[in-house]
Design a protein around this motif. Sequence first.
Motif, mmCIF file in Angstrom:
data_model
loop_
_atom_site.group_PDB
_atom_site.id
_atom_site.type_symbol
_atom_site.label_atom_id
_atom_site.label_comp_id
_atom_site.label_asym_id
_atom_site.label_seq_id
_atom_site.Cartn_x
_atom_site.Cartn_y
_atom_site.Cartn_z
ATOM 1 N N GLN A 1 0.986 -1.360 -0.016
ATOM 2 C CA GLN A 1 -0.028 -0.168 -0.115
ATOM 3 C C GLN A 1 0.590 0.977 -0.202
ATOM 4 O O GLN A 1 1.919 0.945 0.617
ATOM 5 N N ALA A 2 0.398 2.086 -0.417
ATOM 6 C CA ALA A 2 0.895 3.414 -0.530
ATOM 7 C C ALA A 2 0.853 3.687 0.932
ATOM 8 O O ALA A 2 0.212 3.474 2.279
ATOM 9 N N PRO A 3 2.870 4.762 0.716
ATOM 10 C CA PRO A 3 3.021 4.932 2.439
ATOM 11 C C PRO A 3 2.031 6.123 3.163
ATOM 12 O O PRO A 3 1.365 6.081 4.313
ATOM 13 N N LYS A 4 1.163 6.661 2.374
ATOM 14 C CA LYS A 4 -0.127 7.781 3.015
ATOM 15 C C LYS A 4 -0.452 6.816 3.128
ATOM 16 O O LYS A 4 -1.743 6.559 5.263
ATOM 17 N N VAL A 5 -1.296 6.047 2.819
ATOM 18 C CA VAL A 5 -2.322 4.678 3.477
ATOM 19 C C VAL A 5 -2.027 3.647 4.510
ATOM 20 O O VAL A 5 -2.457 3.874 6.352
ATOM 21 N N LYS A 6 -0.193 3.772 5.059
ATOM 22 C CA LYS A 6 -0.188 2.833 5.864
ATOM 23 C C LYS A 6 -0.019 3.251 7.050
ATOM 24 O O LYS A 6 -0.815 3.241 8.470
ATOM 25 N N GLN A 7 0.181 5.350 6.742
ATOM 26 C CA GLN A 7 1.029 5.843 7.781
ATOM 27 C C GLN A 7 -0.686 6.589 8.913
ATOM 28 O O GLN A 7 -0.847 6.543 9.573
ATOM 29 N N THR A 8 -1.878 6.344 7.643
ATOM 30 C CA THR A 8 -3.333 6.716 8.090
ATOM 31 C C THR A 8 -3.346 5.738 9.075
ATOM 32 O O THR A 8 -3.816 5.818 10.185
ATOM 33 N N TRP A 9 -3.349 4.170 8.570
ATOM 34 C CA TRP A 9 -3.601 3.724 9.845
ATOM 35 C C TRP A 9 -2.951 3.568 10.896
ATOM 36 O O TRP A 9 -3.601 2.741 11.892
ATOM 37 N N ILE A 10 -1.393 3.683 10.992
ATOM 38 C CA ILE A 10 -0.741 3.377 11.722
ATOM 39 C C ILE A 10 -1.129 4.447 12.611
ATOM 40 O O ILE A 10 -1.025 4.515 14.503
ATOM 41 N N THR A 11 -1.327 5.901 12.246
ATOM 42 C CA THR A 11 -1.718 6.274 13.123
ATOM 43 C C THR A 11 -2.618 6.630 14.035
ATOM 44 O O THR A 11 -2.992 7.315 14.625
ATOM 45 N N LYS A 12 -4.075 6.432 13.506
ATOM 46 C CA LYS A 12 -5.083 6.176 13.700
ATOM 47 C C LYS A 12 -4.731 4.870 14.909
ATOM 48 O O LYS A 12 -5.793 4.524 16.125
ATOM 49 N N VAL A 13 -4.323 3.472 14.935
ATOM 50 C CA VAL A 13 -4.534 2.828 15.166
ATOM 51 C C VAL A 13 -3.145 2.910 16.988
ATOM 52 O O VAL A 13 -4.063 2.694 18.041
ATOM 53 N N SER A 14 -2.424 4.063 16.321
ATOM 54 C CA SER A 14 -1.904 4.623 17.882
ATOM 55 C C SER A 14 -3.087 5.185 18.684
ATOM 56 O O SER A 14 -2.356 5.436 20.214
ATOM 57 N N THR A 15 -3.517 6.164 18.215
ATOM 58 C CA THR A 15 -4.538 7.069 19.378
ATOM 59 C C THR A 15 -5.535 6.754 19.086
ATOM 60 O O THR A 15 -6.017 7.386 20.302
ATOM 61 N N GLN A 16 -6.354 5.960 18.681
ATOM 62 C CA GLN A 16 -7.480 5.794 18.889
ATOM 63 C C GLN A 16 -8.223 4.674 19.838
ATOM 64 O O GLN A 16 -7.437 3.686 20.057
ATOM 65 N N GLY A 17 -9.265 4.557 19.834
ATOM 66 C CA GLY A 17 -9.955 4.016 21.603
ATOM 67 C C GLY A 17 -9.860 2.377 20.449
ATOM 68 O O GLY A 17 -9.452 1.475 21.266
ATOM 69 N N TRP A 18 -10.323 2.194 19.444
ATOM 70 C CA TRP A 18 -10.552 1.606 18.915
ATOM 71 C C TRP A 18 -9.036 0.542 18.005
ATOM 72 O O TRP A 18 -9.040 -1.162 18.127
ATOM 73 N N GLY A 19 -8.090 0.796 18.236
ATOM 74 C CA GLY A 19 -6.627 0.150 18.471
ATOM 75 C C GLY A 19 -5.959 -0.546 19.758
ATOM 76 O O GLY A 19 -4.642 -0.792 19.389
ATOM 77 N N ILE A 20 -6.951 0.176 20.323
ATOM 78 C CA ILE A 20 -6.233 -0.352 21.599
ATOM 79 C C ILE A 20 -5.983 -2.268 21.764
ATOM 80 O O ILE A 20 -4.788 -3.224 22.276
ATOM 81 N N ASP A 21 -6.784 -2.891 20.918
ATOM 82 C CA ASP A 21 -6.275 -4.217 21.090
ATOM 83 C C ASP A 21 -4.982 -4.810 20.831
ATOM 84 O O ASP A 21 -3.669 -5.363 21.024
#
Length: 226
Positions: free
Chosen positions: A133-153
């Motif tokens: 995937q494009a770096p921007k796509v991966k970075q979006t997922w990584i950032t959200k998993v690191s900051t959003q409640g739904w990424g806690i698992d």
Amino acid sequence: MLSDEVVHHRIALVAPYDVDLDPAIRDVTTTRAFTSKQWGGNTQSTFPSIRPAMLARHGMDDFMYLNLFFNPHAPQSPGAPGLFFASSVRQEAHEWPTIERVLVRLKSNRWLYVGQYRCAPALSLTIDEWKSQAPKVKQTWITKVSTQGWGIDVRAKIVLQKRLGRDPTAKEYEDAMGSEEKFRATPEEIQRAFDEGHAFIQAWSMKCVGYDENFQREIAAGNAAN
């Protein structure tokens, strides 16, 4: 957005649903403030809870709000197929037993009702698909998993692996998820978890199986200027 190959491979056989409603009514958008006032639920959650008094009045507890920023492959027109993605420590997407009333954010504060959708488990992204995937796509997922409640698992598994020096047992993981610990993980640790197959992007195909014309007529009546 995920690559066209990833998307096409998962929804190629999902047929669109024919919505036979005057476009002047069908295409009227609304706001979260309006739907919250009209049918209940907060204005932020993907799956808002409806308070009992409102539910008793209208009987609808199936709202699913998708923001294209997080779900760029959600249906963008009434009846169209789409994909829903979520991060998880489990490779396989779970069964989805309920039909969802889907509204999609097309732009700032403009939400379109696209229909009643059945979500079915699709293939999760493979490690190679993730890496491609494009770096921007991966970075979006990584950032959200690191900051959003739904990424806690995902964050919890990373922290436990570091703490224990091994993969946690099911009991250890369950106990951790039942605690009040917030679990912090760096973007680099999260990317490594996806790169090495300790975390996954699950997928569900979205097939429209119905369209509530009366619901959309209420939206159109209350948002006539939009």
